[in-house]
Write an enzyme that holds these catalytic residues in place. Structure first.
Site, PDB file in Angstrom:
ATOM      1  CD  GLU A 192      -3.262  -0.817   0.324  1.00 22.93           C
ATOM      2  OE1 GLU A 192      -3.096   0.136  -0.266  1.00 22.93           O
ATOM      3  OE2 GLU A 192      -4.064  -1.447   0.364  1.00 22.93           O
ATOM      4  CG  HIS A 212     -10.023  -3.117   2.075  1.00 24.74           C
ATOM      5  ND1 HIS A 212      -9.514  -2.925   0.940  1.00 24.74           N
ATOM      6  CD2 HIS A 212      -9.156  -3.728   3.057  1.00 24.74           C
ATOM      7  CE1 HIS A 212      -8.278  -3.091   1.089  1.00 24.74           C
ATOM      8  NE2 HIS A 212      -8.084  -3.698   2.294  1.00 24.74           N
TER       9      HIS A 212
END
Length: 273
Positions: free
Chosen positions: A124, A219
């Site tokens: 990420e 999520h």
């Protein structure tokens, strides 16, 4: 030499130990299955006096010729593929420390803490750097990012009618006064978007300009703070409110929640309004 300089810095060591402590909490709560979640900390102000000589040709370019306004900034990050339970047990083996090139077009490793392999930053990374770029301009005191899969909060976004910022905050702030007191801005919301993309990075960044925590629909959550513990605490408080909501529903009742007047009274009394 770089590893010795970095890891012998007392302030850096304290941050790494705090990361390990919070990683353990994330794992214990079931919010960090397999290699889920990531943490990053901007430590530029801690290492700005160190003589960090970066070897020539060591820069790893960002994909798609991406450029960040973070030249010279230094970050501790969880490594890609690492597990929070492993970070809790052995932090040095599960983090990497990088310095953004002065051009902003790539990074160099200051500390590849694993002796037998090169540990790359979290997958990420684009989202983390995009947010850190914004924080540096808008709120430089917030240096921490924590991403985790907080089960109860994810479950809320599976419920039709809960898939908006307004609906989520009405429930979460209605379940417990502490949520209003300590997370008065409420939670931001990003509709389901493919993780690891430039789009989710930009959407998250926008929400974090005005909220300490952002919900990624179905999520997980992204939180900022001045310390790793502060970011964790915000998620923990919001998750407690979600638990109260679900416990009430499991008991067969629709939770009443705090009224608008009660929430306003809390805000007024604690200077949060």
């Amino acid at each position: 030499m770089l590893k010795e300089i970095v890891l012998k810095n007392r302030n850096v060591r304290e941050i790494i130990l705090e990361m390990a402590e919070i990683a353990g909490y994330l794992w214990e709560r079931g919010w960090a299955e397999q290699n889920a979640g990531n943490i990053s900390v901007n430590i530029t102000d801690i290492l700005n006096r160190e003589n960090l000589q970066i070897p020539d040709g060591s820069m790893v370019p960002f994909p798609e010729k991406k450029k960040y306004a973070l030249g010279g900034n230094v970050f501790i990050m969880t490594g890609t593929g690492t597990r929070m339970r492993d970070l809790a047990r052995n932090p040095e083996e599960n983090i990497c420390i990088i310095r953004i090139d002065n051009s902003g077009k790539g990074y160099s490793h200051l500390c590849r803490c694993r002796e037998t392999s090169i540990l790359q930053p979290t997958s990420e990374l684009p989202t983390h750097l995009t947010i850190h770029e914004m924080l540096l301009k808008k709120d430089p005191a917030r240096k921490i990012l924590v991403h985790t899969h907080a089960t109860e909060l994810i479950a809320l976004t599976q419920i039709p009618g809960m898939q908006s910022e307004k609906a989520l905050n009405r429930v979460l702030q209605g379940m417990h006064p502490e949520t209003v007191i300590f997370v008065p801005e409420g939670m931001g919301f990003v509709p389901y978007t493919l993780p690891g993309t430039a789009k989710i990075a930009q959407l998250t960044c926008k929400q974090l300009e005005t909220h300490p925590v952002v919900m990624w629909e179905k999520h997980g959550v992204f939180a900022t703070g001045k310390t790793v513990s502060e970011a964790f605490d915000a998620i923990d408080l919001l998750s407690k409110s979600a638990q109260i909501y679900f416990y009430s529903r499991q008991a067969g009742i629709e939770p009443e929640g705090l009224t608008e007047e009660q929430i306003a009274e809390i805000r007024k009394n604690y200077g949060k309004g």
